[in-house]
Enzyme design. Sequence first.
Site, PDB file in Angstrom:
ATOM      1  NE  ARG A   1      -1.559  -2.358   2.830  1.00 49.27           N
ATOM      2  CZ  ARG A   1      -1.609  -3.645   2.464  1.00 49.27           C
ATOM      3  NH1 ARG A   1      -2.620  -4.089   1.778  1.00 49.27           N
ATOM      4  NH2 ARG A   1      -0.654  -4.486   2.822  1.00 49.27           N
ATOM      5  CB  THR A   2       3.415   2.604   2.300  1.00 48.88           C
ATOM      6  OG1 THR A   2       2.673   2.051   3.387  1.00 48.88           O
ATOM      7  CG2 THR A   2       3.918   3.984   2.666  1.00 48.88           C
TER       8      THR A   2
ATOM      9  CE  LYS B   1      26.773  -2.508  -7.223  1.00 47.40           C
ATOM     10  NZ  LYS B   1      26.974  -1.364  -8.114  1.00 47.40           N
TER      11      LYS B   1
ATOM     12  NE  ARG C   1       7.167   0.711   4.778  1.00 48.28           N
ATOM     13  CZ  ARG C   1       5.955   0.145   4.773  1.00 48.28           C
ATOM     14  NH1 ARG C   1       5.832  -1.128   4.465  1.00 48.28           N
ATOM     15  NH2 ARG C   1       4.883   0.835   5.078  1.00 48.28           N
TER      16      ARG C   1
HETATM   17  N1   CP Z   1      -0.211  -0.077   5.893  1.00 43.59           N
HETATM   18  C1   CP Z   1       0.974  -0.346   5.309  1.00 43.59           C
HETATM   19  O1   CP Z   1       2.001   0.244   5.661  1.00 43.59           O
HETATM   20  O2   CP Z   1       0.926  -1.319   4.370  1.00 43.59           O
HETATM   21  P1   CP Z   1       2.182  -1.754   3.470  1.00 43.59           P
HETATM   22  O3   CP Z   1       3.192  -2.390   4.398  1.00 43.59           O
HETATM   23  O4   CP Z   1       1.637  -2.699   2.466  1.00 43.59           O
HETATM   24  O5   CP Z   1       2.755  -0.509   2.869  1.00 43.59           O
END
Ligand code: CP
Length: 305
Positions: A53-54, A82, A103
Amino acid sequence: MKNSHFISIKNFSKKQIEYILKTAEKMEDIIHSGTDIAKNKILGSLFYEPSTRTQMSFSSAMYRLGGNVIGFSDPKTSSKTKGENLTDTIRCVSNYCDIIVIRHPLEGADMLAAENSPVPIISAGCGTKEHPTQALLDLLTIKKEYKDINGLNIGILGDLKYGRTVKSLTYALSLYDCDLNFISPPSLKMNKEVLNYLNEKNIQYKEFKDVMDVINDLDVLYVTRIQKERFPDPTEYLKLKGSYKIDLSTIKNVKESFIIMHPLPRLDEIAYEVDNTKHAKYFKQPYYGLLVRMALISLILGLIE
Ligand code: CP
């Protein structure tokens, strides 16, 4: 907001958050009419952890604004393999884009990225600490259902120790006058850092082991999965697996207006039979995620006032 990093909900005022949410609501029209306000702008999408999603909603948001996206969703295909460190990666990638979404599994990686980036950094979830844009979409979901977050009785259920969405959501809800109830197995209680934050702000909360002790009084139940991937010992995860589950019997006597939310992915903590009830809102949340991410990108890049 222009040129700001977006790393923690705690760095933003209620007024700023409300403004992002108001802007997000306006994005519905933009989706239908189309726009190219982000023409010639590039979003760098660096996902060092899995995401559906994110990652996809940030990309969709940028494309819907008329911009472009570069990056990776599998760090094995990047020069991290690397041995390149995050600082060097950010110093280089920031030449190629106007804004970076990251992330990362390690706490503090988002801050490190921000310290080394000449372009704004948005956290797409970092370690067990925070997932600030998820909190924005969670707030928008609650607002869409109830209009006002103030006065609501909100339960947050699940892995409150390792989950990051629950922490950002708690920080966000602390800006409103609502009742907070944390419900979890004893070994997965909300961590001290978050509870100390609430205590310092004189914000009341209650803790429960069993969702049945509180569910019939709630307006909102935010359910999360047990974060298997963050357990240092897999046997500890196996002991807790399946220790809570929302099914039709659990919600038999809830309020008429009661809603269930979940950041997803869902494993076994909400039975599929709940999906078709009027209470289930967890498949609406990803749409609001698109709207808040469009709003955030637009505000940070200064594409709109
Ligand atoms: N809610 C959420 O962070 O989903 P994802 O891990 O799929 O991005």
